[in-house]
Motif scaffolding. Structure first.
Motif, PDB file in Angstrom:
ATOM      1  N   ALA A 177      -7.784  68.547  93.957  1.00 33.75           N
ATOM      2  CA  ALA A 177      -7.301  67.571  94.931  1.00 33.75           C
ATOM      3  C   ALA A 177      -8.113  67.572  96.222  1.00 33.75           C
ATOM      4  N   SER A 178      -8.812  68.663  96.521  1.00 34.43           N
ATOM      5  CA  SER A 178      -9.515  68.781  97.808  1.00 34.43           C
ATOM      6  C   SER A 178     -11.028  68.694  97.690  1.00 34.43           C
ATOM      7  N   ILE A 179     -11.565  68.606  96.487  1.00 33.50           N
ATOM      8  CA  ILE A 179     -13.013  68.671  96.312  1.00 33.50           C
ATOM      9  C   ILE A 179     -13.734  67.501  96.974  1.00 33.50           C
ATOM     10  N   ALA A 180     -13.065  66.357  97.086  1.00 31.66           N
ATOM     11  CA  ALA A 180     -13.708  65.173  97.673  1.00 31.66           C
ATOM     12  C   ALA A 180     -13.455  65.038  99.171  1.00 31.66           C
ATOM     13  N   LEU A 181     -12.648  65.900  99.768  1.00 25.88           N
ATOM     14  CA  LEU A 181     -12.319  65.770 101.182  1.00 25.88           C
ATOM     15  C   LEU A 181     -13.531  65.808 102.112  1.00 25.88           C
ATOM     16  N   PRO A 182     -14.571  66.619 101.852  1.00 18.67           N
ATOM     17  CA  PRO A 182     -15.739  66.622 102.745  1.00 18.67           C
ATOM     18  C   PRO A 182     -16.455  65.281 102.846  1.00 18.67           C
ATOM     19  N   ASP A 183     -16.171  64.350 101.949  1.00 15.37           N
ATOM     20  CA  ASP A 183     -16.766  63.015 102.058  1.00 15.37           C
ATOM     21  C   ASP A 183     -16.185  62.227 103.221  1.00 15.37           C
ATOM     22  N   SER A 184     -15.020  62.645 103.705  1.00 19.50           N
ATOM     23  CA  SER A 184     -14.380  61.987 104.836  1.00 19.50           C
ATOM     24  C   SER A 184     -14.959  62.513 106.151  1.00 19.50           C
ATOM     25  N   PRO A 185     -15.135  61.644 107.158  1.00 19.65           N
ATOM     26  CA  PRO A 185     -15.648  62.116 108.462  1.00 19.65           C
ATOM     27  C   PRO A 185     -14.793  63.219 109.078  1.00 19.65           C
ATOM     28  N   LYS A 186     -13.475  63.190 108.790  1.00 23.07           N
ATOM     29  CA  LYS A 186     -12.584  64.211 109.343  1.00 23.07           C
ATOM     30  C   LYS A 186     -12.933  65.607 108.840  1.00 23.07           C
ATOM     31  N   PHE A 187     -13.445  65.702 107.607  1.00 29.55           N
ATOM     32  CA  PHE A 187     -13.777  67.006 107.008  1.00 29.55           C
ATOM     33  C   PHE A 187     -15.277  67.114 106.702  1.00 29.55           C
ATOM     34  N   ALA A 188     -16.093  66.386 107.469  1.00 28.37           N
ATOM     35  CA  ALA A 188     -17.520  66.323 107.165  1.00 28.37           C
ATOM     36  C   ALA A 188     -18.198  67.686 107.253  1.00 28.37           C
ATOM     37  N   ASN A 189     -17.701  68.568 108.098  1.00 25.53           N
ATOM     38  CA  ASN A 189     -18.324  69.884 108.275  1.00 25.53           C
ATOM     39  C   ASN A 189     -17.804  70.934 107.294  1.00 25.53           C
ATOM     40  N   TYR A 190     -16.919  70.534 106.373  1.00 26.22           N
ATOM     41  CA  TYR A 190     -16.339  71.467 105.417  1.00 26.22           C
ATOM     42  C   TYR A 190     -17.150  71.459 104.123  1.00 26.22           C
ATOM     43  N   GLU A 211      -6.758  58.681  93.040  1.00 19.52           N
ATOM     44  CA  GLU A 211      -5.956  58.659  94.262  1.00 19.52           C
ATOM     45  C   GLU A 211      -6.348  59.776  95.225  1.00 19.52           C
ATOM     46  N   LYS A 212      -6.861  60.884  94.717  1.00 20.78           N
ATOM     47  CA  LYS A 212      -7.270  61.977  95.599  1.00 20.78           C
ATOM     48  C   LYS A 212      -8.546  61.629  96.376  1.00 20.78           C
ATOM     49  N   LEU A 213      -9.232  60.538  96.006  1.00 20.94           N
ATOM     50  CA  LEU A 213     -10.475  60.141  96.665  1.00 20.94           C
ATOM     51  C   LEU A 213     -10.156  59.335  97.921  1.00 20.94           C
ATOM     52  N   HIS A 214      -9.415  59.961  98.837  1.00 14.58           N
ATOM     53  CA  HIS A 214      -9.114  59.426 100.169  1.00 14.58           C
ATOM     54  C   HIS A 214      -8.104  58.286 100.156  1.00 14.58           C
ATOM     55  N   TYR A 215      -7.439  58.047  99.031  1.00 14.83           N
ATOM     56  CA  TYR A 215      -6.355  57.072  99.002  1.00 14.83           C
ATOM     57  C   TYR A 215      -5.023  57.740  99.323  1.00 14.83           C
ATOM     58  N   LEU A 216      -4.785  58.916  98.746  1.00 19.53           N
ATOM     59  CA  LEU A 216      -3.523  59.632  98.911  1.00 19.53           C
ATOM     60  C   LEU A 216      -3.678  60.744  99.941  1.00 19.53           C
ATOM     61  N   PRO A 217      -3.119  60.593 101.157  1.00 27.52           N
ATOM     62  CA  PRO A 217      -3.231  61.651 102.170  1.00 27.52           C
ATOM     63  C   PRO A 217      -2.486  62.914 101.743  1.00 27.52           C
ATOM     64  N   GLU A 218      -2.984  64.055 102.208  1.00 26.99           N
ATOM     65  CA  GLU A 218      -2.353  65.357 101.949  1.00 26.99           C
ATOM     66  C   GLU A 218      -2.172  65.612 100.451  1.00 26.99           C
ATOM     67  N   ALA A 219      -3.156  65.215  99.665  1.00 28.36           N
ATOM     68  CA  ALA A 219      -3.045  65.382  98.205  1.00 28.36           C
ATOM     69  C   ALA A 219      -3.008  66.854  97.809  1.00 28.36           C
ATOM     70  N   HIS A 220      -3.618  67.730  98.595  1.00 25.33           N
ATOM     71  CA  HIS A 220      -3.677  69.157  98.231  1.00 25.33           C
ATOM     72  C   HIS A 220      -2.498  69.953  98.788  1.00 25.33           C
ATOM     73  N   THR A 221      -1.625  69.294  99.561  1.00 26.52           N
ATOM     74  CA  THR A 221      -0.472  70.005 100.133  1.00 26.52           C
ATOM     75  C   THR A 221       0.835  69.360  99.657  1.00 26.52           C
ATOM     76  N   ASP A 222       1.324  68.374 100.419  1.00 25.99           N
ATOM     77  CA  ASP A 222       2.641  67.800 100.118  1.00 25.99           C
ATOM     78  C   ASP A 222       2.662  66.987  98.827  1.00 25.99           C
ATOM     79  N   PHE A 223       1.528  66.386  98.444  1.00 23.21           N
ATOM     80  CA  PHE A 223       1.521  65.481  97.295  1.00 23.21           C
ATOM     81  C   PHE A 223       0.675  66.018  96.137  1.00 23.21           C
ATOM     82  N   LEU A 224       0.688  67.333  95.972  1.00 24.27           N
ATOM     83  CA  LEU A 224      -0.047  67.941  94.870  1.00 24.27           C
ATOM     84  C   LEU A 224       0.513  67.513  93.513  1.00 24.27           C
ATOM     85  N   LEU A 225       1.828  67.330  93.437  1.00 26.29           N
ATOM     86  CA  LEU A 225       2.441  66.942  92.160  1.00 26.29           C
ATOM     87  C   LEU A 225       1.951  65.569  91.710  1.00 26.29           C
TER      88      LEU A 225
END
Length: 423
Positions: free
Chosen positions: A72-85, A299-313
């Motif tokens: 769920a989190s592998i694509a997060l660095p593509d977002s500017p918010k997590f660009a340094n991750y 949906e984990k590709l920046h469509y669904l916020p907090e996919a790795h926390t609240d919306f992991l299911l």
């Protein structure tokens, strides 16, 4: 050898649940002062060691959670918010949290329940202090408008997770101390209601209404299982429902969230308060029966916020479908039933505190999992609650493991007593 001598000593306790005669022939009158129903035939297959199945189920949930957090989190660095991750940032931190949680849990299993009973009030006071500290500017850390974390360098600690454990231990200890006055509202129920109310005010100031709901459920369930009068329990329930209704009515943003939950597909709601819910439902819809396959969620590709926390299911539903979600639900169901059985077994051995703690943890895990799953599936309004043992979050995973380690210790002490030893 006589029949009485052949029976194990712990069988003396079983008749005391309904009255009757013990192995010695002495008449035992009156039930244990706890609302519980024990199946005398539901004993473990062995009284040696510990519940290995419980450990394997917990490890299986944590392992699946680790895989899904990475997915769920592998694509997060593509977002500017997590660009340094790095792409493995959340995965590596979750691995660290799990390893640390397992190490702490291994230590906790060595601590007798008598120690937890003695320190329960002080742990509750500590949790209150931390809940106050988190509200102080430049001390507590705010994320997305909520101030719920204390930065500790290696991880952010969430005091509300400690409060769940503290209220479980404190409520169990409280009921043991108040057994002789449990039928009197102002002496038995009112002080506990004040304690929960103080915790609730601090949590709502963060705000964290989801954690307050879980804590209120834990406290109420322990009061009920501890034998509080049914009329008083109904009164408490009515007061809590009224308080939640009042909070929703007086809070515009909570009211908007409720309305958005009731009608998520209108354009205004789908792009606003119900954005997470609609994309969560889309994820489940895409998964159908068997899912799109591990790593294939869109949906984990920046469509669904907090996919790795609240919306992991929701990610699990998209990648593994109805079958995957069903297995997760059944696994949690088995875990909760097993914790209740451990609690009933402790009460059958006249260990009321231990039994109430185990059952309180069962309500904690079951209640939080139910709320998280309900939010993901659109059955309940959106709340910021993680899926126990699985979602990303260091303090959540650690306190879940600590609570389950305490339950494992209850089971170990049960087995020691049943083979003639001392807890």
């Amino acid at each position: 050898m006589s029949d009485a001598a052949a029976r194990p000593f712990w069988s003396n306790w079983i008749p005391s649940l309904r009255g009757g005669k013990g192995a010695s022939g002495d008449t035992i009158t009156g039930p244990l002062p706890v609302r519980d129903y024990v199946n005398v035939n539901a004993q473990p297959s062995t009284v040696m060691g510990f519940d290995q199945a419980l450990i394997w189920v917990v490890l299986a949930l944590m392992a699946l959670g680790l895989v899904m957090v990475y997915s769920a989190s592998i694509a997060l660095p593509d977002s500017p918010k997590f660009a340094n991750y790095a792409t493995t940032h959340f995965f590596s931190r979750h691995v660290f949290s799990i390893v640390l949680a397992i190490c702490v849990a291994a230590v906790v299993t060595q601590i007798p329940l008598a120690v937890w009973e003695r320190w329960a009030p002080w742990l509750f006071v500590t949790s209150l202090i931390l809940l106050i500290l988190v509200l102080i500017p430049h001390v507590g850390k705010g994320v997305n408008g909520a101030r719920r974390w204390l930065p500790l360098g290696v991880m952010n600690f969430q005091p509300s997770e400690l409060a769940k454990l503290a209220i479980t231990l404190y409520a169990a200890d409280y009921m043991v101390r108040k057994m002789d006055v449990k039928e009197r509202f102002f002496r038995a129920v009112a002080p506990m209601a004040v304690a929960v109310g103080v915790v609730g005010l601090l949590l709502l100031a963060e705000p964290d209404m989801g954690a307050f709901m879980v804590i209120a459920a834990i406290a109420m369930s322990i009061l009920f299982l501890g034998g509080v009068n049914g009329k008083m329990f109904a009164l408490i329930t009515a007061v809590l429902i009224g308080a939640f209704t009042l909070m929703v009515t007086l809070s515009p943003w909570r009211r908007e969230r409720i309305f958005a939950y009731l009608d998520p597909w209108t354009e205004k709601n789908a792009l606003g308060k119900a954005y997470q819910l609609t994309h969560s439902l889309i994820a489940f819809g895409r998964g159908e029966i068997f899912g799109e396959g591990l790593g294939s969620s869109l949906e984990k590709l920046h469509y669904l916020p907090e996919a790795h926390t609240d919306f992991l299911l929701a990610v699990i539903g998209e990648e593994f479908g109805f079958v995957g979600v069903g297995l997760v639900i059944l696994t949690f169901f088995w875990l909760i039933v097993r914790l209740f059985n451990i609690g009933r077994q402790a009460i059958a051995l006249d260990r009321v505190f231990s039994g109430l703690v185990a059952q309180g943890v069962a309500v904690w895990m079951g209640g939080q999992a139910f709320i998280n799953m309900g939010v993901n599936l659109g059955v309940l309004p959106t709340k910021g609650l993680t899926l126990p043992l699985m979602s990303y979050g260091g303090s959540g995973v650690m306190l879940n493991c600590v609570a389950l380690a305490i339950c494992l210790r209850v089971d170990i002490e049960n087995r020691q007593l049943m083979r003639g030893g001392r807890a």
